[in-house]
Write an enzyme that holds these catalytic residues in place. Structure first.
Site: not given
Length: 138
Positions: A54-55
């Site tokens: 994820h970011a």
């Protein structure tokens, strides 16, 4: 923005003596470039597991493998790099909008994560294609 501006290796001082090692990590701009609002750790993952993926739009992170080792693949949409965390004195700082994959955990790995924000599911980007679209708009 260059990946080297978004991701930095931090080295913490070892203040240990004959009694053993002591590493102190302080937030608020001392060792960590943000106020620490959340702390969590990952353990019990083996070398076939990939975590993260994820970011974050708002959260900055520092990762420290306090035991064992693991690898982190960081990606800003233009550049990618794999960093091995293998010393308890070593931290990996990541600014916002950096995709992260943690993997190749040793059996004794304990990956400590310091975060600049409290958990908010809405600020996570969990699909890499969505991340790439958001980066392209910026």
């Amino acid at each position: 923005m260059k990946l080297s501006e978004q991701v930095k290796i931090l080295e913490f001082f070892d203040l240990g003596d004959e009694r053993g090692n002591l590493v102190v990590v302080e937030g608020s701009g001392y060792d960590i470039p943000f106020d620490i609002k959340r702390v969590f750790y990952i353990y019990g993952s083996d070398n076939s597991v990939v975590r993260g993926q994820h970011a974050n739009r708002k959260t900055e992170f520092v990762m420290i493998n306090v035991s064992g080792r693991s690898k982190v693949k960081v990606d800003n949409g233009w550049e990618q790099k794999v960093i091995e965390l293998n010393k308890p004195r070593m931290g990996l700082y990541m600014s916002t909008m950096v995709w992260k994959d943690m993997f190749d955990f040793s059996e004794d790995s304990v990956l400590l994560v310091l975060a600049s924000e409290h958990y908010d599911a809405e600020e996570y980007i969990r699909n890499h294609d969505d991340f790439m679209r958001e980066i392209a708009k910026a």
